[in-house]
Design a protein around this motif. Structure first.
Motif, PDB file in Angstrom:
ATOM      1  N   GLY A  34       0.770  -1.231   0.000  1.00 45.50           N
ATOM      2  CA  GLY A  34       0.000   0.000   0.000  1.00 45.50           C
ATOM      3  C   GLY A  34       0.798   1.276   0.000  1.00 45.50           C
ATOM      4  N   GLY A  35       2.132   1.177   0.120  1.00 45.56           N
ATOM      5  CA  GLY A  35       2.960   2.367   0.137  1.00 45.56           C
ATOM      6  C   GLY A  35       3.537   2.692  -1.234  1.00 45.56           C
ATOM      7  N   ILE A  36       4.609   3.466  -1.229  1.00 45.20           N
ATOM      8  CA  ILE A  36       5.258   3.914  -2.468  1.00 45.20           C
ATOM      9  C   ILE A  36       6.595   3.199  -2.622  1.00 45.20           C
ATOM     10  CG2 ILE A  36       6.239   5.884  -3.717  1.00 45.20           C
ATOM     11  CD1 ILE A  36       4.356   7.688  -2.071  1.00 45.20           C
ATOM     12  N   VAL A  37       6.851   2.667  -3.809  1.00 42.90           N
ATOM     13  CA  VAL A  37       8.156   2.108  -4.148  1.00 42.90           C
ATOM     14  C   VAL A  37       8.901   3.127  -4.998  1.00 42.90           C
ATOM     15  CG1 VAL A  37       9.411   0.285  -5.362  1.00 42.90           C
ATOM     16  CG2 VAL A  37       7.321  -0.270  -4.091  1.00 42.90           C
ATOM     17  N   ILE A  38      10.049   3.581  -4.515  1.00 44.11           N
ATOM     18  CA  ILE A  38      10.918   4.448  -5.311  1.00 44.11           C
ATOM     19  C   ILE A  38      11.867   3.540  -6.075  1.00 44.11           C
ATOM     20  CG2 ILE A  38      12.622   6.304  -5.284  1.00 44.11           C
ATOM     21  CD1 ILE A  38      11.415   7.255  -2.651  1.00 44.11           C
ATOM     22  N   ASN A  39      11.606   3.364  -7.355  1.00 38.50           N
ATOM     23  CA  ASN A  39      12.379   2.453  -8.199  1.00 38.50           C
ATOM     24  C   ASN A  39      13.492   3.243  -8.892  1.00 38.50           C
ATOM     25  OD1 ASN A  39      13.099   1.134 -10.824  1.00 38.50           O
ATOM     26  ND2 ASN A  39      11.747  -0.455 -10.052  1.00 38.50           N
ATOM     27  N   LEU A  40      14.744   2.835  -8.649  1.00 32.79           N
ATOM     28  CA  LEU A  40      15.898   3.581  -9.157  1.00 32.79           C
ATOM     29  C   LEU A  40      16.436   3.043 -10.482  1.00 32.79           C
ATOM     30  CD1 LEU A  40      17.972   3.932  -5.845  1.00 32.79           C
ATOM     31  CD2 LEU A  40      16.401   5.604  -6.837  1.00 32.79           C
ATOM     32  N   SER A  41      15.751   2.086 -11.095  1.00 31.72           N
ATOM     33  CA  SER A  41      16.326   1.373 -12.239  1.00 31.72           C
ATOM     34  C   SER A  41      16.661   2.273 -13.421  1.00 31.72           C
ATOM     35  CB  SER A  41      15.384   0.255 -12.693  1.00 31.72           C
ATOM     36  OG  SER A  41      14.121   0.774 -13.088  1.00 31.72           O
ATOM     37  N   LYS A  42      15.960   3.404 -13.553  1.00 34.83           N
ATOM     38  CA  LYS A  42      16.253   4.321 -14.661  1.00 34.83           C
ATOM     39  C   LYS A  42      17.434   5.238 -14.357  1.00 34.83           C
ATOM     40  CE  LYS A  42      11.758   4.524 -16.984  1.00 34.83           C
ATOM     41  NZ  LYS A  42      10.678   5.412 -17.481  1.00 34.83           N
ATOM     42  N   MET A  43      17.904   5.218 -13.123  1.00 33.25           N
ATOM     43  CA  MET A  43      19.073   6.009 -12.744  1.00 33.25           C
ATOM     44  C   MET A  43      20.296   5.100 -12.803  1.00 33.25           C
ATOM     45  SD  MET A  43      17.604   8.387  -9.630  1.00 33.25           S
ATOM     46  CE  MET A  43      19.143   9.318  -9.575  1.00 33.25           C
ATOM     47  N   SER A  44      20.811   4.903 -14.003  1.00 31.47           N
ATOM     48  CA  SER A  44      21.861   3.901 -14.209  1.00 31.47           C
ATOM     49  C   SER A  44      23.069   4.457 -14.961  1.00 31.47           C
ATOM     50  CB  SER A  44      21.293   2.707 -14.977  1.00 31.47           C
ATOM     51  OG  SER A  44      20.716   3.131 -16.204  1.00 31.47           O
ATOM     52  N   GLN A  45      23.254   5.757 -14.928  1.00 38.14           N
ATOM     53  CA  GLN A  45      24.380   6.369 -15.630  1.00 38.14           C
ATOM     54  C   GLN A  45      25.702   5.998 -14.966  1.00 38.14           C
ATOM     55  OE1 GLN A  45      24.137  10.653 -15.964  1.00 38.14           O
ATOM     56  NE2 GLN A  45      26.277  10.863 -16.563  1.00 38.14           N
ATOM     57  N   ILE A  46      26.717   5.748 -15.794  1.00 39.29           N
ATOM     58  CA  ILE A  46      28.063   5.428 -15.313  1.00 39.29           C
ATOM     59  C   ILE A  46      29.061   6.273 -16.102  1.00 39.29           C
ATOM     60  CG2 ILE A  46      29.812   3.611 -15.047  1.00 39.29           C
ATOM     61  CD1 ILE A  46      27.300   1.648 -15.282  1.00 39.29           C
ATOM     62  N   THR A  47      29.940   6.980 -15.395  1.00 39.15           N
ATOM     63  CA  THR A  47      30.929   7.828 -16.044  1.00 39.15           C
ATOM     64  C   THR A  47      32.300   7.544 -15.441  1.00 39.15           C
ATOM     65  OG1 THR A  47      29.270   9.572 -16.324  1.00 39.15           O
ATOM     66  CG2 THR A  47      31.570  10.195 -16.624  1.00 39.15           C
ATOM     67  N   VAL A  48      33.281   7.309 -16.288  1.00 35.52           N
ATOM     68  CA  VAL A  48      34.635   6.990 -15.837  1.00 35.52           C
ATOM     69  C   VAL A  48      35.555   8.181 -16.085  1.00 35.52           C
ATOM     70  CG1 VAL A  48      36.620   5.456 -16.145  1.00 35.52           C
ATOM     71  CG2 VAL A  48      34.289   4.544 -16.313  1.00 35.52           C
TER      72      VAL A  48
END
Length: 474
Positions: free
Chosen positions: A89-103
């Motif tokens: 019944g709560g909120i899921v904050i899904n981070l899957s779209k935050m996947s940037q990687i910089t070297v």
């Protein structure tokens, strides 16, 4: 605590209307995918799943939820089996779209967003001839493993994942966005390294990276049970022979290849084939039933254990610890106990128990009080994943697993050691909710609780391990 009603969900959508965040509710066709987890026993009907794309969006969701006293959780990969990334019944904050990687190859650093998985980090880093200490199962998310400590194949040479964390960006319980490092908010940086899930949503990491252009020697071996005593003998010599560039895992799992429970070994050597074969000669000479060892790029090494990280089925993750030397008869008894479970219950053959010998040479150079992580000592982790399919078996399988891991700890762990200045002997990332805060953080707990009162006085972030809960949960 109020659930997210449908009118509140519409209000949340309105709050995020000018952002790139996607709000998924029960009527959306991708809702079922949004609540799926590594263990089906952890799937709960959330009020909404929010697939965020930026730290600012995370801040908006956290502020929305806390102001209205609506529970929320954070989902990286969804691999935790205690249900800490699920909510009814709560909120899921899904981070899957935050996947940037910089070297940054010059500085030898890697910037990683909190929703990235280790597979992508390994691949991107390798294009620059670099590697960072990461998880041995590369399907898992960076945030979930890193914040609780993080062991990997490179731990013997460079320490834990958190020992190579230079800075992080967090969204706190009140929606504030802060950067933590040795120079910025150092008290919170101390807490994040080992207990990060309890202080906020970590959306960005910066890690140290190391040159890694040469292939490594590694792979999986299967043996019949009569080889177990010789494998244990090799394990007992590992500590004296290791230089920090090796890794050795062994354990048990069900098998479609043989009638009995199979013994498996995973080898790792960060060097030449000839040197590796010399190091592992006592194991290689045991004539494995299956031999998948080869020279491979470092990123491939982190795929070896992925077959244990597939979604589906009901699962429970458990942990303990071992001190060398191991008693052969005790390990054989654990094998027989596990084999009995495999033969007694239906569709549990994908379960496993593993003893993880990753050198602690660098790990123990950092004092237990230097970070929130309190599991540093001259010992190794043991872990298990029990997998079953019948919901009626939930209490039985968890009980059997807990009994087995407790037995390992009593007979082979720090509980029997006279070594002084040991850590707590409990790895928080492997521990279920049966482990209490004192067991997980030891002498670091009072400082963690003081910081919780400063940064999260309402204890919003308590789904991972509740730092205000002292008694065991059964």
């Amino acid at each position: 605590m109020p659930f997210l009603s449908y009118p509140r969900a519409l209000e949340l959508k309105n709050e995020l209307r000018e952002t790139n965040a996607e709000v998924i509710t029960m009527e959306n066709e991708n809702y079922a995918e949004g609540i799926s987890r590594f263990s089906s026993s952890c799937e709960k009907e959330a009020g909404a799943i929010v697939r965020v794309t930026s730290t600012d969006e995370v801040s908006k969701v956290v502020s929305f939820a806390t102001k209205r006293h609506i529970p929320f959780v954070v989902q990286g990969g969804g691999f935790n089996t205690s249900g800490s990334s699920s909510t009814f019944g709560g909120i899921v904050i899904n981070l899957s779209k935050m996947s940037q990687i910089t070297v940054d190859p010059g500085a030898k650093t890697v910037f990683v967003q909190g929703g990235a998985i280790w597979e992508d980090v390994d691949k991107v880093s390798a294009t620059f001839g670099l590697a960072i200490v990461g998880c041995t199962m590369n399907h898992t998310s960076v945030g979930g493993t890193a914040l609780g400590g993080g062991y990997g194949w490179l731990t013997g040479r460079y320490g834990l994942i958190i020992d190579n964390l230079l800075s992080a960006r967090l969204v706190l319980a009140d929606g504030r966005i802060v950067t933590v490092s040795m120079t910025e908010n150092p008290d919170l940086f101390w807490a994040v390294r080992g207990a990060g899930q309890g202080f906020g949503v970590t959306t960005e990491f910066v890690f140290k990276a190391y040159p890694q252009t040469d292939p490594v020697f590694g792979g999986l071996l299967y043996f019949t049970a009569d080889r177990l005593s010789q494998i244990v003998h090799f394990a007992n010599e590992f500590e004296e022979r290791s230089t920090g560039i090796e890794g050795f895992l062994f354990g048990f799992t069900g098998s479609l290849l043989m009638q009995e429970t199979v013994v498996f070994v995973v080898t790792f050597y960060n060097g030449s084939r000839s040197a590796a074969e010399k190091f592992f000669e006592p194991i290689l000479s045991l004539k494995p039933v299956v031999n998948e060892i080869e020279m491979m790029p470092y990123p491939k090494m982190n795929t070896i254990l992925n077959r244990a990280a597939e979604f589906g089925g009901r699962k429970s993750l458990g942990g303990s610890n071992i001190v060398l030397p191991l008693n052969v008869k005790s390990v054989e008894e654990v094998y027989r106990d596990f084999d009995t479970i495999m033969k007694t219950f239906p569709r549990v053959s994908e379960s496993f128990v593993v003893f993880e010998l990753l050198p602690y040479i660098e790990l123990i150079k950092v004092p237990n009080e230097a970070t929130a992580f309190a599991n540093r000592g001259k010992y190794y982790n043991a872990a298990s994943i029990f997998r079953w399919h019948d919901p009626e078996l939930d209490p039985k399988m968890r009980s059997l697993q807990q009994d087995m891991m407790n037995k390992i700890g009593r007979r082979a762990g720090v509980a029997r050691s006279e070594e002084m200045n040991q850590g707590v002997g409990v790895y928080a990332n492997y521990a279920g909710h049966e482990a209490n805060a004192t067991e997980l953080f030891g002498d670091n707990l009072p400082r963690l609780q003081t910081l919780k009162m400063q940064y999260d006085p309402d204890n919003v972030f308590k789904k991972w391990h509740d730092m205000f809960l002292h008694t065991s949960v059964h």
